[in-house]
Design a protein around this motif. Structure first.
Motif, PDB file in Angstrom:
ATOM      1  N   PRO A 129       0.672  -1.310   0.247  1.00  0.00           N
ATOM      2  CA  PRO A 129       0.040   0.099  -0.205  1.00  0.00           C
ATOM      3  C   PRO A 129       0.818   1.096   0.007  1.00  0.00           C
ATOM      4  O   PRO A 129       0.258   2.228  -0.590  1.00  0.00           O
ATOM      5  CB  PRO A 129      -0.935  -0.176   1.283  1.00  0.00           C
ATOM      6  CG  PRO A 129      -1.015  -1.588   1.767  1.00  0.00           C
ATOM      7  CD  PRO A 129       0.431  -2.154   1.188  1.00  0.00           C
ATOM      8  N   SER A 130       2.026   1.288   0.580  1.00  0.00           N
ATOM      9  CA  SER A 130       2.775   2.430   0.630  1.00  0.00           C
ATOM     10  C   SER A 130       3.751   2.577  -0.600  1.00  0.00           C
ATOM     11  O   SER A 130       4.384   3.827  -0.543  1.00  0.00           O
ATOM     12  CB  SER A 130       3.765   2.425   1.981  1.00  0.00           C
ATOM     13  OG  SER A 130       4.411   1.335   1.968  1.00  0.00           O
ATOM     14  N   GLY A 131       3.749   1.647  -1.244  1.00  0.00           N
ATOM     15  CA  GLY A 131       4.766   1.489  -2.452  1.00  0.00           C
ATOM     16  C   GLY A 131       6.303   1.909  -2.141  1.00  0.00           C
ATOM     17  O   GLY A 131       6.883   2.201  -2.814  1.00  0.00           O
ATOM     18  N   GLY A 149      11.448  -3.787  -4.973  1.00  0.00           N
ATOM     19  CA  GLY A 149      11.113  -4.910  -5.609  1.00  0.00           C
ATOM     20  C   GLY A 149       9.489  -5.128  -5.799  1.00  0.00           C
ATOM     21  O   GLY A 149       9.194  -5.749  -6.753  1.00  0.00           O
ATOM     22  N   VAL A 150       8.683  -4.586  -4.940  1.00  0.00           N
ATOM     23  CA  VAL A 150       7.102  -4.802  -5.316  1.00  0.00           C
ATOM     24  C   VAL A 150       6.726  -3.167  -5.932  1.00  0.00           C
ATOM     25  O   VAL A 150       6.670  -3.161  -7.041  1.00  0.00           O
ATOM     26  CB  VAL A 150       6.571  -5.061  -4.114  1.00  0.00           C
ATOM     27  CG1 VAL A 150       4.923  -5.181  -4.255  1.00  0.00           C
ATOM     28  CG2 VAL A 150       6.955  -6.371  -3.768  1.00  0.00           C
ATOM     29  N   GLY A 151       6.585  -2.441  -4.671  1.00  0.00           N
ATOM     30  CA  GLY A 151       5.981  -0.992  -5.214  1.00  0.00           C
ATOM     31  C   GLY A 151       7.180  -0.090  -5.657  1.00  0.00           C
ATOM     32  O   GLY A 151       7.393   0.906  -6.360  1.00  0.00           O
ATOM     33  N   ALA A 152       8.538  -0.425  -4.852  1.00  0.00           N
ATOM     34  CA  ALA A 152       9.614   0.266  -5.210  1.00  0.00           C
ATOM     35  C   ALA A 152      10.583  -0.292  -6.084  1.00  0.00           C
ATOM     36  O   ALA A 152      10.903  -1.528  -6.141  1.00  0.00           O
ATOM     37  CB  ALA A 152      10.330   0.838  -3.762  1.00  0.00           C
ATOM     38  N   PHE A 153      11.226   0.731  -7.023  1.00  0.00           N
ATOM     39  CA  PHE A 153      12.222   0.225  -7.877  1.00  0.00           C
ATOM     40  C   PHE A 153      13.261  -0.148  -7.390  1.00  0.00           C
ATOM     41  O   PHE A 153      13.769   0.232  -6.407  1.00  0.00           O
ATOM     42  CB  PHE A 153      12.444   1.263  -9.087  1.00  0.00           C
ATOM     43  CG  PHE A 153      11.308   1.402 -10.017  1.00  0.00           C
ATOM     44  CD1 PHE A 153      10.915   0.416 -11.083  1.00  0.00           C
ATOM     45  CD2 PHE A 153      10.335   2.212 -10.063  1.00  0.00           C
ATOM     46  CE1 PHE A 153       9.911   0.605 -11.926  1.00  0.00           C
ATOM     47  CE2 PHE A 153       9.224   2.525 -10.899  1.00  0.00           C
ATOM     48  CZ  PHE A 153       9.168   1.503 -11.676  1.00  0.00           C
ATOM     49  N   ARG A 183      10.715  -3.528 -11.049  1.00  0.00           N
ATOM     50  CA  ARG A 183      10.108  -4.223  -9.973  1.00  0.00           C
ATOM     51  C   ARG A 183       9.028  -4.992 -10.379  1.00  0.00           C
ATOM     52  O   ARG A 183       8.566  -5.211 -11.638  1.00  0.00           O
ATOM     53  CB  ARG A 183       9.396  -3.009  -9.209  1.00  0.00           C
ATOM     54  CG  ARG A 183       8.373  -2.151 -10.303  1.00  0.00           C
ATOM     55  CD  ARG A 183       7.697  -1.073  -9.433  1.00  0.00           C
ATOM     56  NE  ARG A 183       6.669  -0.365 -10.391  1.00  0.00           N
ATOM     57  CZ  ARG A 183       6.155   0.855  -9.917  1.00  0.00           C
ATOM     58  NH1 ARG A 183       6.154   1.118  -8.831  1.00  0.00           N
ATOM     59  NH2 ARG A 183       5.234   1.243 -10.821  1.00  0.00           N
ATOM     60  N   LEU A 184       8.775  -6.181  -9.569  1.00  0.00           N
ATOM     61  CA  LEU A 184       7.521  -6.927  -9.867  1.00  0.00           C
ATOM     62  C   LEU A 184       6.182  -6.050  -9.990  1.00  0.00           C
ATOM     63  O   LEU A 184       5.430  -6.697 -10.689  1.00  0.00           O
ATOM     64  CB  LEU A 184       7.421  -7.839  -8.845  1.00  0.00           C
ATOM     65  CG  LEU A 184       8.856  -8.856  -8.627  1.00  0.00           C
ATOM     66  CD1 LEU A 184       8.646 -10.129  -7.594  1.00  0.00           C
ATOM     67  CD2 LEU A 184       9.243  -9.603 -10.211  1.00  0.00           C
ATOM     68  N   GLY A 185       5.950  -5.203  -9.084  1.00  0.00           N
ATOM     69  CA  GLY A 185       4.676  -4.487  -9.054  1.00  0.00           C
ATOM     70  C   GLY A 185       3.810  -5.378  -8.084  1.00  0.00           C
ATOM     71  O   GLY A 185       3.813  -6.622  -7.934  1.00  0.00           O
ATOM     72  N   THR A 186       2.646  -4.476  -7.785  1.00  0.00           N
ATOM     73  CA  THR A 186       1.626  -5.273  -6.928  1.00  0.00           C
ATOM     74  C   THR A 186       0.693  -6.202  -7.892  1.00  0.00           C
ATOM     75  O   THR A 186       0.887  -6.140  -8.939  1.00  0.00           O
ATOM     76  CB  THR A 186       0.797  -4.050  -6.152  1.00  0.00           C
ATOM     77  OG1 THR A 186       0.223  -3.253  -7.000  1.00  0.00           O
ATOM     78  CG2 THR A 186       1.711  -3.350  -5.361  1.00  0.00           C
TER      79      THR A 186
END
Length: 861
Positions: A468-470, A474-478, A583-586
């Motif tokens: 949620p916070s980005g 690797g998920v929300g953050a590059f 990043r994988l992204g959410t």
């Protein structure tokens, strides 16, 4: 503790190894984490002495007369033998032993030594052990804990003929709390200092069971003065400063899915049985799930500092086929029989473990665990659990809930981010470990570990990557680096009848992030979205069907270099180069299929589902080294190739070694100790090999069973972007110690919270002095500290005002002071320096040395 090596090293070492005498190379040591080994020791409950040399267990009970027969047997590591694969045999390791009959006893007991540094005394060639034995009155009683004195004498100690010459016990004393209440429960276990008692009991101390409980006493092994019993999960809010010395108490305990265990006596508490606490109170081993007989005798688990205070249902040999066997009591000798342990650290002092050692699995922090009711030996690797770059770690075993039950629809995430995997379609977790054995069955063939994910087609494991916070790297953050590892076993008939179209299948798929495809040719193709564009690596080597393979892919965003590894060895294919961020992204990551869960046996149009088994899926937010990958490729014989492989340039950044080492202000952190050491392990080894006077010494360190080139790093100068690091001399000794050992040398070095303190500097200095070196420094902390010993050219007391304005304030651990000390040494003609002791209020004892190499390193990519 990753040892990353430079490009120069790979070239020079490859040539040198070709002509190296075979006898010089260290013997192969297989991973045993997936191998349960039988032993001749059996009992209904047992305890082992602090040095691991004597086991006492219950071999007979008469409930009518409340009589128990205990047997004491000597464990003789000198008698351990190894087969050609390196697997140990315990056939002659336990003596016949002596028995004693006790009244009002029960089947569980714990040793307590008032002086664990000296667990025995030698008298006329006999080793005399006089610990207390703690147990509880279980027969016809209300589970009240007691203690009694014990006298155990061993003839011909520390030989293959060692035997218990006599075994006797003294009178019983009831344990009482500070209020005079009895302590009630069963199955006691104690830290080696004799102050922390843990057992199976009830929150109200009523004599009930099924919960993990504890009590503390400032007086070791005492009969009275114990704190009021509390549930294990209340250690973190215990106001007693003595309890806070144990790492188990530092944070809230969590269940596998991230929920907190209770912080009151009525909360959701840790339910368990048959506990064993390690010597320093870091971790607790316990049994978590109810067996078919209604008792908790299933799912051997671990919780504590080395599991990130999260309940870890161990995936591996110690947990055999689900519900096939009752698991009761286990205990371990900690590091006492470790091959790398210096003789001066052994019992008896001077005894070498070089030829007879446990554990066999060669990583960093492997527990050697003996079971009595199961008559077995198992190894559990703690080192794989704690990695600051973990994004996801799916062991693919069954999940254990906070309530203490199996959830066969999910598998835990061991990364600490709690991205729990959920089974979809017909996917399942294998009921036993047989699936992950190699084919043919060999310790030196690639295999999985413990249970595995089974996907028969049209099914998958789904993982919701929420952020949620980005801010999750690797998920929300590059990120500027990524690594993916896993073990895979395609069904033998996966391509049967698939003769038309392009029937490729997904092994892993995250829309907009990455995908891993199993091609119709039995090749695997990895793709990653970099800078918004999908970069495909093309088909890799052909994988054997019906057999396990270990695959790994790394991407260094600084240079854009991709690398591919099969069974721990680089494939050396020409691969695309794509610098940038990723990043994988959410959203949902699928393992074993794509989002559509295609059920076709032969997906003619592609995007089908995999058929086979997948295990040990791990994703990291940096480019891992070949050596790190090799160490986690179970069964792969890859070590010589791994230490020759050139790390990617993006690894030559301090924050790529330890994320928190990101600027000058972090110089007094454990992260920078680690990062500087790892930087020196890369650069120092290569430069040393380039110097002909150092070549042979360096090669010997690389191929031995010592940690290869574990050079300590010392800060010399720092800017906003770069740190100049001086690496300790190539001639050095690197060894693991424990904080228990360091505390005996200097009382202030108690645990990793003070690892950069002057107390730990003094302890490391004195430890190295005892080994014949002038200078010592802690260079890494895993489950224990690692100390580098080397010789300095100048050792002198220096007024703090002379060192510089920061040092003059009296805090020699401050980043500015560390830099001033090195600069002062450079003015004396040396390369760098460290403070070792504080002899007075105005002086520091400084050691100046000539480094193996001095080089600048960037903090950030």
């Amino acid at each position: 503790m990753k040892k990353l090596l430079s490009g120069a090293l790979g070239v020079v070492l490859g040539t040198a190894l070709a002509g190296l005498p075979g006898a010089v190379l260290a013997e192969g040591r297989p991973s045993l984490v997936n191998t349960r080994i039988g032993t001749p020791f059996g009992a209904n409950g047992h305890s082992s002495t602090v040095d691991g040399r004597i086991f006492v267990g219950n071999i007979g009970e008469d409930h009518a007369t409340t009589t128990t027969t205990w047997i004491a047997r000597v464990f003789r590591p000198e008698a351990v033998t190894y087969d050609t694969a390196g697997k140990p045999s315990f056939a002659g390791t336990f003596s016949a032993g002596k028995t004693v009959t006790v009244r009002n006893g029960e089947n569980a007991l714990a040793f307590c030594f008032t002086n664990p540094a000296q667990p025995y005394a030698l008298a006329s060639g006999v080793a005399v052990y006089q610990p207390y034995l703690f147990d509880s009155m279980m027969f016809n009683g209300d589970n009240v804990f007691r203690r009694r004195t014990t006298d155990l004498r061993v003839s011909q100690p520390f030989t293959t003929a060692a035997e218990v010459a006599s075994f006797s016990t003294g009178p019983l004393e009831t344990l009482r709390t500070v209020t005079g209440a009895t302590i009630r429960g069963i199955e006691p276990t104690m830290t080696s200092d004799g102050r922390l008692l843990i057992w199976q009991g009830a929150p109200a101390n009523t004599g009930g069971i099924d919960h993990m409980m504890y009590a503390y006493n400032p007086t070791p092994c005492a009969a009275t003065g114990w704190s009021t019993p509390r549930p294990l999960s209340m250690m973190f809010n215990d106001p007693n400063a003595g309890v806070k010395r144990y790492p188990l108490a530092w944070k809230r305990l969590k269940a596998a899915t991230g929920e907190d265990f209770g912080d009151t006596t009525s909360g959701a508490l840790v339910r368990g049985a048959y506990a064993w606490v390690d010597h320093e109170g870091r971790n607790l081993l316990y049994i978590a799930v109810t067996y078919t007989d209604g008792a908790r005798r299933e799912a051997v688990s671990l919780v504590g500092a080395d599991t990130n205070w999260t309940a870890y249902h161990i995936d591996g040999a110690i947990n055999t086929d689900r519900m096939d066997l009752a698991h009761l009591f286990y205990s371990g000798p900690m590091w006492n029989f470790e091959q790398e342990r210096l003789p001066s650290q052994s019992f008896p002092p001077g005894r070498s473990n070089a030829a007879h050692y446990l554990p066999v699995t060669k990583t960093h922090d492997v527990l050697a665990l003996f079971g009595s009711n199961t008559a077995d030996y198992n190894e559990v690797d703690l080192g794989e659990l704690m990695d600051p770059f973990h994004l996801l770690f799916l062991p693919m075993n069954e999940l254990v809930t906070r309530a203490g039950a199996y959830d066969l629809t999910r598998t835990p995430d061991l990364s600490g981010r709690f991205f729990t995997g959920t089974l979809v379609g017909g996917a399942s977790i294998s009921p036993g470990n047989a699936l992950t054995r190699s084919s043919p069955d060999s310790l030196w063939q690639p295999h999985g570990k413990g249970k595995a994910l089974v996907v028969p087609g049209g099914s998958a494991l789904s993982v919701n990557l929420a952020d949620p916070s980005g801010t999750v790297p690797g998920v929300g953050a590059f990120v500027r680096g990524l690594s993916v590892e896993f073990a895979v076993r395609p069904d033998a008939d996966i391509q049967q009848g698939c003769t038309t179209g392009n029937p490729y299948r997904y092994l892993m798929h995250k829309s907009g992030g990455l995908d891993i495809i199993y091609e119709a040719s039995n090749q695997v193709q990895f793709s990653l979205v970099v800078n918004g564009q999908r970069v495909r690596l093309g088909g890799g080597p052909v994988l054997p069907v019906g057999q396990w393979s270990h695959l790994a892919y790394t991407w260094d965003g600084t240079t854009g270099v991709f690398r591919e590894y099969l069974n721990g060895v680089p494939t050396n294919r020409a691969l695309p180069v794509a610098p940038g961020t990723a990043r994988l992204g959410t959203g949902t990551l699928y393992i074993g299929a794509g989002a559509n869960l295609d059920t076709q046996r032969c997906p003619a149009n592609g995007e089908g589902s995999f058929r086979g088994a997948i295990d040990e899926v791990r994703i990291f937010t940096h480019a891992r080294s070949n050596r790190s990958i090799c160490m986690t490729a179970h069964g792969a014989n890859c070590r010589e190739e791994a230490i020759q492989h050139t790390p990617s340039a993006g690894q030559f950044v301090l924050s790529a070694q330890a994320p928190a080492c990101n600027g000058t202000s972090a110089l007094n952190s454990a992260a920078c100790l680690s990062a500087m050491h790892r930087a020196c392990a890369q650069r120092g080894a290569g430069d040393a090999l380039a110097n002909t006077s150092n070549t042979w010494d360096t090669i010997l360190q690389l191929v031995s069973n010592r940690p290869p080139i574990s050079l300590a790093g010392v800060p010399v100068a720092s800017t906003a972007t770069d740190l100049t690091v001086a690496c300790a001399p190539i001639q050095h000794e690197s060894v693991a110690v424990t904080f228990e050992e360091l505390t005996r040398i200097h009382a202030g070095c108690t645990d990793e919270r003070g690892v950069t303190s002057t107390h730990c500097s003094a302890a490391a200095h004195r430890f190295c002095n005892s080994q014949g070196w002038t200078t010592g420094q802690v260079f890494e902390v895993t489950s224990r500290p690692w100390v580098g010993c080397f010789n300095s050219g100048l050792r002198t007391d220096v007024e703090k005002s002379v060192l510089g304005p920061v040092s003059n304030l009296g805090d020699y651990t401050a980043p500015g002071s560390r830099l001033e000390v090195s600069q002062w040494c450079r003015a004396q003609g040396y390369g760098a320096g460290v403070v070792q002791e504080i002899p007075s209020a105005t002086k520091a004892h400084v050691h100046c040395f000539q480094p193996a190499v001095t080089a600048p390193w960037r903090y950030l990519p």
